[in-house]
Design an enzyme around this catalytic site. Sequence first.
Site, PDB file in Angstrom:
ATOM      1  CB  ALA A   1      -0.946  -0.008   1.200  1.00  0.00           C
TER       2      ALA A   1
ATOM      3  CD  GLU B   1       5.805  -0.043  -1.674  1.00  0.00           C
ATOM      4  OE1 GLU B   1       6.756   0.047  -0.872  1.00  0.00           O
ATOM      5  OE2 GLU B   1       4.776  -0.714  -1.438  1.00  0.00           O
TER       6      GLU B   1
ATOM      7  CB  CYS C   1      -5.632  -5.318   2.403  1.00  0.00           C
ATOM      8  SG  CYS C   1      -6.173  -5.861   4.028  1.00  0.00           S
ATOM      9  CB  VAL C   2      -2.672  -1.686   5.815  1.00  0.00           C
ATOM     10  CG1 VAL C   2      -1.540  -1.677   6.829  1.00  0.00           C
ATOM     11  CG2 VAL C   2      -2.262  -0.976   4.531  1.00  0.00           C
TER      12      VAL C   2
ATOM     13  CB  THR D   1       5.607  -3.255  14.722  1.00  0.00           C
ATOM     14  OG1 THR D   1       5.217  -3.283  13.343  1.00  0.00           O
ATOM     15  CG2 THR D   1       6.311  -4.555  15.091  1.00  0.00           C
TER      16      THR D   1
ATOM     17  CG  HIS E   1       5.146  -1.637   8.969  1.00  0.00           C
ATOM     18  ND1 HIS E   1       6.124  -0.955   8.282  1.00  0.00           N
ATOM     19  CD2 HIS E   1       4.427  -2.311   8.043  1.00  0.00           C
ATOM     20  CE1 HIS E   1       6.000  -1.210   6.986  1.00  0.00           C
ATOM     21  NE2 HIS E   1       4.979  -2.031   6.820  1.00  0.00           N
TER      22      HIS E   1
ATOM     23  NE  ARG F   1     -14.054  -3.102   7.249  1.00  0.00           N
ATOM     24  CZ  ARG F   1     -14.442  -3.873   8.262  1.00  0.00           C
ATOM     25  NH1 ARG F   1     -14.368  -5.190   8.164  1.00  0.00           N
ATOM     26  NH2 ARG F   1     -14.925  -3.343   9.365  1.00  0.00           N
TER      27      ARG F   1
END
Length: 143
Positions: free
Chosen positions: A42, A44, A66-67, A72, A74, A113
């Site tokens: 994501a 990029e 998707c993330v 962490t 990140h 989703r």
Amino acid sequence: MPHVLIVDSSFYTDIADELYKGAEAALKKAKVTFDRVSVPGAFEIPAAIRFAIESGKYAGYVALGCVIRGETTHYDYVCEESARGLMDLALQKSAAIGYGILTVENEEQAFARAKVSEGNKGKFAVEACLRMMELKEKFKVRG
């Protein structure tokens, strides 16, 4: 006829493919031609869209990805920076962008989703892109 670019993140390939199914169907229904490119994650996506903007080839852009939150920070950086990057492009370059990057806690939420039969966020992102393209046309915005 308008031409749209779909940029998706291949980090979660199965989720990206499901988002793409919804986006593809929505673009075909709208009779809009399109290309698809994949990037590693994501983070990029905004850069790829910026490269495409410079080409002048596309009327709109659909960002899909998707993330999923991990252990962490990140997740926070990727979510915030990819969203900010896309908003910066929309504002600075007058780009019509449909935002379809899922930010979720787990894969179950992502599939709920992404699936065409459920949340269909790929379709939603295309609809947002097409609406912004209409507004650009209405206000005679170039760029």
